[in-house]
Motif scaffolding. Structure first.
Motif, PDB file in Angstrom:
ATOM      1  N   CYS B  23      48.278  43.154  31.121  1.00 58.93           N
ATOM      2  CA  CYS B  23      47.119  42.353  31.961  1.00 58.93           C
ATOM      3  C   CYS B  23      46.776  40.830  32.046  1.00 58.93           C
ATOM      4  O   CYS B  23      46.739  40.272  30.247  1.00 58.93           O
ATOM      5  N   THR B  24      46.433  39.743  32.784  1.00 57.80           N
ATOM      6  CA  THR B  24      46.502  38.401  32.779  1.00 57.80           C
ATOM      7  C   THR B  24      45.194  37.825  33.056  1.00 57.80           C
ATOM      8  O   THR B  24      45.406  38.423  34.714  1.00 57.80           O
ATOM      9  N   VAL B  25      44.847  37.368  32.627  1.00 59.19           N
ATOM     10  CA  VAL B  25      43.632  36.134  32.872  1.00 59.19           C
ATOM     11  C   VAL B  25      43.909  35.255  33.022  1.00 59.19           C
ATOM     12  O   VAL B  25      44.877  34.176  32.434  1.00 59.19           O
ATOM     13  N   GLU B  26      43.514  34.907  34.826  1.00 58.69           N
ATOM     14  CA  GLU B  26      43.962  33.064  34.751  1.00 58.69           C
ATOM     15  C   GLU B  26      42.141  32.494  35.073  1.00 58.69           C
ATOM     16  O   GLU B  26      41.886  33.481  36.223  1.00 58.69           O
ATOM     17  N   GLY B  27      42.335  31.047  34.487  1.00 51.96           N
ATOM     18  CA  GLY B  27      41.362  30.467  34.784  1.00 51.96           C
ATOM     19  C   GLY B  27      39.966  30.533  34.115  1.00 51.96           C
ATOM     20  O   GLY B  27      38.836  29.561  34.680  1.00 51.96           O
ATOM     21  N   THR B  28      40.295  30.744  33.048  1.00 48.03           N
ATOM     22  CA  THR B  28      38.847  31.179  32.129  1.00 48.03           C
ATOM     23  C   THR B  28      40.462  31.114  30.415  1.00 48.03           C
ATOM     24  O   THR B  28      41.129  31.208  30.401  1.00 48.03           O
ATOM     25  N   SER B  29      39.182  30.350  29.699  1.00 43.54           N
ATOM     26  CA  SER B  29      40.062  30.575  28.021  1.00 43.54           C
ATOM     27  C   SER B  29      38.977  31.254  27.812  1.00 43.54           C
ATOM     28  O   SER B  29      37.473  31.115  27.126  1.00 43.54           O
ATOM     29  N   ASN B  30      40.058  32.144  26.299  1.00 44.64           N
ATOM     30  CA  ASN B  30      38.830  32.753  25.002  1.00 44.64           C
ATOM     31  C   ASN B  30      38.184  34.053  26.289  1.00 44.64           C
ATOM     32  O   ASN B  30      36.547  33.887  25.719  1.00 44.64           O
ATOM     33  N   PRO B  31      38.439  34.545  26.649  1.00 47.72           N
ATOM     34  CA  PRO B  31      38.088  35.920  27.726  1.00 47.72           C
ATOM     35  C   PRO B  31      37.678  36.684  26.541  1.00 47.72           C
ATOM     36  O   PRO B  31      39.016  36.796  25.600  1.00 47.72           O
ATOM     37  N   ASN B  32      36.430  37.821  26.431  1.00 50.17           N
ATOM     38  CA  ASN B  32      36.497  38.267  26.179  1.00 50.17           C
ATOM     39  C   ASN B  32      37.813  40.164  26.714  1.00 50.17           C
ATOM     40  O   ASN B  32      37.425  39.635  28.473  1.00 50.17           O
ATOM     41  N   LEU B  33      38.279  40.763  26.279  1.00 50.80           N
ATOM     42  CA  LEU B  33      39.174  41.413  27.092  1.00 50.80           C
ATOM     43  C   LEU B  33      39.003  42.849  27.042  1.00 50.80           C
ATOM     44  O   LEU B  33      38.723  43.655  25.593  1.00 50.80           O
ATOM     45  N   TYR B  34      39.048  43.763  27.554  1.00 50.07           N
ATOM     46  CA  TYR B  34      38.652  45.578  27.604  1.00 50.07           C
ATOM     47  C   TYR B  34      39.778  45.807  28.173  1.00 50.07           C
ATOM     48  O   TYR B  34      40.227  45.657  29.390  1.00 50.07           O
ATOM     49  N   LEU B  64      46.660  55.152  22.252  1.00 46.71           N
ATOM     50  CA  LEU B  64      47.705  54.480  22.887  1.00 46.71           C
ATOM     51  C   LEU B  64      46.976  53.177  21.752  1.00 46.71           C
ATOM     52  O   LEU B  64      46.682  53.663  20.274  1.00 46.71           O
ATOM     53  N   SER B  65      47.713  52.087  22.437  1.00 46.91           N
ATOM     54  CA  SER B  65      47.248  50.977  21.184  1.00 46.91           C
ATOM     55  C   SER B  65      47.455  49.884  22.065  1.00 46.91           C
ATOM     56  O   SER B  65      47.864  50.085  23.225  1.00 46.91           O
ATOM     57  N   ALA B  66      46.971  48.617  21.507  1.00 44.50           N
ATOM     58  CA  ALA B  66      46.503  48.398  22.705  1.00 44.50           C
ATOM     59  C   ALA B  66      46.832  46.231  21.796  1.00 44.50           C
ATOM     60  O   ALA B  66      46.895  46.484  20.118  1.00 44.50           O
ATOM     61  N   SER B  67      47.003  45.375  22.424  1.00 44.91           N
ATOM     62  CA  SER B  67      47.340  43.841  21.342  1.00 44.91           C
ATOM     63  C   SER B  67      47.247  42.773  22.375  1.00 44.91           C
ATOM     64  O   SER B  67      46.848  43.045  24.001  1.00 44.91           O
ATOM     65  N   ARG B  68      47.298  41.377  21.943  1.00 43.93           N
ATOM     66  CA  ARG B  68      46.928  40.407  22.242  1.00 43.93           C
ATOM     67  C   ARG B  68      47.278  39.420  22.072  1.00 43.93           C
ATOM     68  O   ARG B  68      46.756  38.305  20.985  1.00 43.93           O
ATOM     69  N   PRO B  69      48.779  39.194  22.308  1.00 39.22           N
ATOM     70  CA  PRO B  69      49.534  38.298  21.656  1.00 39.22           C
ATOM     71  C   PRO B  69      49.122  36.424  22.102  1.00 39.22           C
ATOM     72  O   PRO B  69      49.121  35.961  21.519  1.00 39.22           O
ATOM     73  N   GLN B  70      49.359  36.840  23.930  1.00 35.73           N
ATOM     74  CA  GLN B  70      47.949  35.600  23.773  1.00 35.73           C
ATOM     75  C   GLN B  70      46.966  35.309  24.272  1.00 35.73           C
ATOM     76  O   GLN B  70      46.414  36.044  24.575  1.00 35.73           O
ATOM     77  N   ASP B  71      46.471  33.839  24.044  1.00 34.79           N
ATOM     78  CA  ASP B  71      44.614  34.514  24.724  1.00 34.79           C
ATOM     79  C   ASP B  71      44.054  34.794  26.030  1.00 34.79           C
ATOM     80  O   ASP B  71      43.256  35.745  25.897  1.00 34.79           O
ATOM     81  N   GLN B  73      46.354  37.722  27.881  1.00 35.06           N
ATOM     82  CA  GLN B  73      47.022  38.882  27.965  1.00 35.06           C
ATOM     83  C   GLN B  73      46.714  39.803  27.160  1.00 35.06           C
ATOM     84  O   GLN B  73      46.629  39.629  25.879  1.00 35.06           O
ATOM     85  N   PHE B  74      46.572  40.871  27.389  1.00 37.67           N
ATOM     86  CA  PHE B  74      46.458  42.571  27.089  1.00 37.67           C
ATOM     87  C   PHE B  74      47.114  43.224  27.408  1.00 37.67           C
ATOM     88  O   PHE B  74      47.743  43.485  28.398  1.00 37.67           O
ATOM     89  N   ILE B  75      48.121  44.080  26.245  1.00 32.68           N
ATOM     90  CA  ILE B  75      49.013  44.432  26.594  1.00 32.68           C
ATOM     91  C   ILE B  75      48.034  46.292  26.092  1.00 32.68           C
ATOM     92  O   ILE B  75      47.963  46.524  24.879  1.00 32.68           O
TER      93      ILE B  75
END
Lengths: 112, 112
Positions: B23-34, B64-71, B73-75
């Motif tokens: 999952c990737t987000v564009e147009g914002t920085s430092n979002p909360n991700l879910y 399951l597990s999750a990771s956030r390697p970049q601001d 990006q959520f995996i």
């Protein structure tokens, strides 16, 4: 334990009439409530919100009512249109890292 | 404007195989991700959330597990999928408290 419940899995309404979708919650700490609309194979789309300090919020054909003492909220759609046919989710939360807890959804069918 | 992308849209995997959904987000920085999962006939269940790079909180015990390697990006991952991991997986982003979350279009995961 479900903190948000939508007890009606489906609702059928005639075009032009009012649709009322209901939602109950158990957590009195919820700050904020949301309604989302979801079509098949798509993500939910934000529809309307209400803060816990208000009892009503209106946006065009959509109105959300909040009864904090009863821990109940409802979404009114007037007049209902066939394009409103979708699954509607309510959610409560907002505090604590802006986490939200969702109900199981109500499938609305607006008949032409 | 902000957009959120999820891929793949559909995935069929055998039991015991690994999983990686992005999952990737564009147009914002430092979002909360879910990350959410919608099992058949059920509501949206919050699985993980993240308020920053490398920070992951789990809501429910699971495979399951999750990771956030970049601001932005959520995996979502698994080493060995179970039949019960089938469902519709949704990624969402949000900002400060008491604000709506915004969802991607989801991944339909079927385990055979």
């Amino acid at each position: 334990d479900q903190q948000v419940k939508q007890n009606s899995p489906s609702l059928s309404v005639q075009e032009g009439r009012i649709s009322i979708l209901n939602c109950d919650y158990t957590n009195s700490m919820f700050d904020y409530f949301l309604w989302y609309k979801k079509y098949p194979a798509e993500g939910p789309t934000f529809l309307i919100s209400i803060s816990s300090i208000k009892d009503k919020n209106e946006d065009g054909r959509f109105t959300v009512f909040l009864n904090k003492s009863a821990k109940h909220l409802s979404l009114h759609i007037v007049p209902s249109q066939p394009g409103d046919s979708a699954v509607y989710f309510c959610a409560g939360g907002g505090n604590n890292f802006n986490k939200f807890y969702f109900g199981s959804g109500t499938k609305l069918n607006v008949k032409p | 404007s902000q957009t959120i992308h999820q891929w793949p849209a559909t995935l069929v995997q055998p039991v015991g195989s690994p999983l990686s959904l992005e999952c990737t987000v564009e147009g914002t920085s430092n979002p909360n991700l879910y990350w959410y999962r919608q099992a058949a006939g059920r509501g949206l269940q919050l699985l993980f959330y993240s308020v920053g790079i490398g920070q992951i909180s789990s809501e429910v015990p699971q495979n399951l597990s999750a990771s956030r390697p970049q601001d932005r990006q959520f995996i979502l991952s698994s080493k060995k999928l179970l039949l019960s991991d089938s469902g519709f997986y949704l990624c969402a982003w949000g900002r400060q408290e008491d604000q709506p979350q915004h969802f991607g279009d989801g991944t339909r995961l079927s385990i055979l």
